[in-house]
Design a protein around this motif. Sequence first.
Motif, PDB file in Angstrom:
ATOM      1  N   UNK B  15      30.928  46.896  27.597  1.00 14.80           N
ATOM      2  CA  UNK B  15      31.213  45.594  28.210  1.00 14.80           C
ATOM      3  C   UNK B  15      30.547  45.503  29.581  1.00 14.80           C
ATOM      4  N   UNK B  16      29.853  44.366  29.809  1.00 13.39           N
ATOM      5  CA  UNK B  16      29.199  44.139  31.086  1.00 13.39           C
ATOM      6  C   UNK B  16      27.714  44.457  31.095  1.00 13.39           C
ATOM      7  N   UNK B  17      27.245  45.174  30.079  1.00  9.23           N
ATOM      8  CA  UNK B  17      25.820  45.501  30.005  1.00  9.23           C
ATOM      9  C   UNK B  17      25.038  44.337  29.388  1.00  9.23           C
ATOM     10  N   UNK B  18      23.730  44.305  29.653  1.00  6.93           N
ATOM     11  CA  UNK B  18      22.846  43.318  29.034  1.00  6.93           C
ATOM     12  C   UNK B  18      22.222  43.921  27.777  1.00  6.93           C
ATOM     13  N   UNK B  19      21.973  43.063  26.765  1.00  7.70           N
ATOM     14  CA  UNK B  19      21.300  43.519  25.558  1.00  7.70           C
ATOM     15  C   UNK B  19      20.188  42.547  25.191  1.00  7.70           C
ATOM     16  N   UNK B  20      19.158  43.081  24.526  1.00 12.45           N
ATOM     17  CA  UNK B  20      18.053  42.272  24.006  1.00 12.45           C
ATOM     18  C   UNK B  20      17.903  42.532  22.527  1.00 12.45           C
ATOM     19  N   UNK B  21      17.855  41.455  21.767  1.00 15.76           N
ATOM     20  CA  UNK B  21      17.675  41.538  20.327  1.00 15.76           C
ATOM     21  C   UNK B  21      16.338  40.889  19.992  1.00 15.76           C
ATOM     22  N   UNK B  22      15.621  41.519  19.054  1.00 12.27           N
ATOM     23  CA  UNK B  22      14.267  41.065  18.764  1.00 12.27           C
ATOM     24  C   UNK B  22      14.151  40.554  17.329  1.00 12.27           C
ATOM     25  N   UNK B  23      13.307  39.538  17.165  1.00 14.83           N
ATOM     26  CA  UNK B  23      13.059  38.979  15.833  1.00 14.83           C
ATOM     27  C   UNK B  23      11.565  38.768  15.639  1.00 14.83           C
ATOM     28  N   UNK B  24      11.049  39.276  14.519  1.00 15.56           N
ATOM     29  CA  UNK B  24       9.669  39.023  14.103  1.00 15.56           C
ATOM     30  C   UNK B  24       9.707  38.124  12.873  1.00 15.56           C
ATOM     31  N   UNK B  25       9.263  36.879  12.997  1.00 10.77           N
ATOM     32  CA  UNK B  25       9.353  35.961  11.844  1.00 10.77           C
ATOM     33  C   UNK B  25       8.270  36.254  10.821  1.00 10.77           C
ATOM     34  N   UNK B  26       8.358  35.561   9.711  1.00  6.32           N
ATOM     35  CA  UNK B  26       7.307  35.644   8.706  1.00  6.32           C
ATOM     36  C   UNK B  26       6.024  35.057   9.294  1.00  6.32           C
ATOM     37  N   UNK B  27       4.926  35.745   9.071  1.00  5.22           N
ATOM     38  CA  UNK B  27       3.656  35.311   9.631  1.00  5.22           C
ATOM     39  C   UNK B  27       3.330  33.883   9.198  1.00  5.22           C
ATOM     40  N   UNK B  28       2.979  33.046  10.182  1.00  2.00           N
ATOM     41  CA  UNK B  28       2.611  31.668   9.886  1.00  2.00           C
ATOM     42  C   UNK B  28       3.764  30.691   9.947  1.00  2.00           C
ATOM     43  N   UNK B  29       4.984  31.191  10.051  1.00  2.00           N
ATOM     44  CA  UNK B  29       6.142  30.301  10.160  1.00  2.00           C
ATOM     45  C   UNK B  29       6.247  29.778  11.595  1.00  2.00           C
ATOM     46  N   UNK B  30       6.293  28.457  11.728  1.00  2.00           N
ATOM     47  CA  UNK B  30       6.310  27.881  13.066  1.00  2.00           C
ATOM     48  C   UNK B  30       7.719  27.711  13.614  1.00  2.00           C
ATOM     49  N   UNK B  31       8.699  27.629  12.741  1.00  2.80           N
ATOM     50  CA  UNK B  31      10.081  27.417  13.171  1.00  2.80           C
ATOM     51  C   UNK B  31      10.856  28.722  13.094  1.00  2.80           C
ATOM     52  N   UNK B  32      11.672  28.949  14.106  1.00  2.53           N
ATOM     53  CA  UNK B  32      12.471  30.182  14.179  1.00  2.53           C
ATOM     54  C   UNK B  32      13.867  29.815  14.624  1.00  2.53           C
ATOM     55  N   UNK B  33      14.866  30.493  14.074  1.00  3.20           N
ATOM     56  CA  UNK B  33      16.269  30.162  14.309  1.00  3.20           C
ATOM     57  C   UNK B  33      17.067  31.438  14.572  1.00  3.20           C
ATOM     58  N   UNK B  34      18.070  31.309  15.408  1.00  3.24           N
ATOM     59  CA  UNK B  34      19.045  32.388  15.591  1.00  3.24           C
ATOM     60  C   UNK B  34      20.412  31.867  15.162  1.00  3.24           C
ATOM     61  N   UNK B  35      21.136  32.729  14.437  1.00  3.63           N
ATOM     62  CA  UNK B  35      22.504  32.464  14.017  1.00  3.63           C
ATOM     63  C   UNK B  35      23.350  33.685  14.361  1.00  3.63           C
ATOM     64  N   UNK B  36      24.660  33.459  14.336  1.00  3.10           N
ATOM     65  CA  UNK B  36      25.585  34.559  14.581  1.00  3.10           C
ATOM     66  C   UNK B  36      26.631  34.534  13.478  1.00  3.10           C
ATOM     67  N   UNK B  37      26.972  35.726  12.989  1.00  2.00           N
ATOM     68  CA  UNK B  37      28.000  35.827  11.955  1.00  2.00           C
ATOM     69  C   UNK B  37      29.105  36.733  12.459  1.00  2.00           C
TER      70      UNK B  37
END
Lengths: 110, 113
Positions: B15-37
């Motif tokens: 708790x209190x730390x920063x985190x970075x999450x990375x996403x590599x989309x499918x090549x050529x896809x112009x739209x990118x989305x983040x969701x949370x479950x």
Amino acid sequence: GIQVEQSPPDLILQEGANSTLRCNFSDSVNNLQWFHQNPWGQLINLFYIPSGTKQNGRLSATTVATERYSLLYISSSQTTDSGVYFCAVEPRDSSYKLIFGSGTRLLVRP
Amino acid sequence: GAGVSQSPSNKVTEKGKDVELRCDPISGHTALYWYRQSLGQGLEFLIYFQGNSAPDKSGLPSDRFSAERTGGSVSTLTIQRTQQEDSAVYLCASSELAGMGQFFGPGTRLTVL
């Protein structure tokens, strides 16, 4: 905002049985997708189906947009079909975000 | 690439730390989305990118959450000063164009202790 309801919430089948999952939505949508989330959490695309009927192997889906529902049919179920099935819609006023239902959890017993 | 990839697959932080999450989309896809479950909230939309711009950030839960996309490809979701309620699976998806079928990555499971 738009509401997406899926039924039944839970379903247990014997291998080889058929089933129908339902998705109701409360407003007009641009598109609708069905996903299968496997036990490892991966969301797998099943159908992109804004209207009409599509079939892929033992699975088929029908969307009746005017009546705001979609159905997913699973025939001759297999244990590998187990997991959670999600319906997700793109609202007319924001045709990029998916709004998900709460899912149908399916268990197929051997 | 062949599919959407995300890293790390699992992240445990205090708790209190920063985190970075990375996403590599499918090549050529112009739209990118983040969701949370998460258990209590199901699958919820966070943010959408068209190219490098984010027309809709309305789903971000608080100002501790931010995201960027560079070169029209890789995206990073950053959570600052993490809280226990941030624990969830963070899913990234991409589509060829906005409004077309979205394809999801395997997710990053974040646990905040």
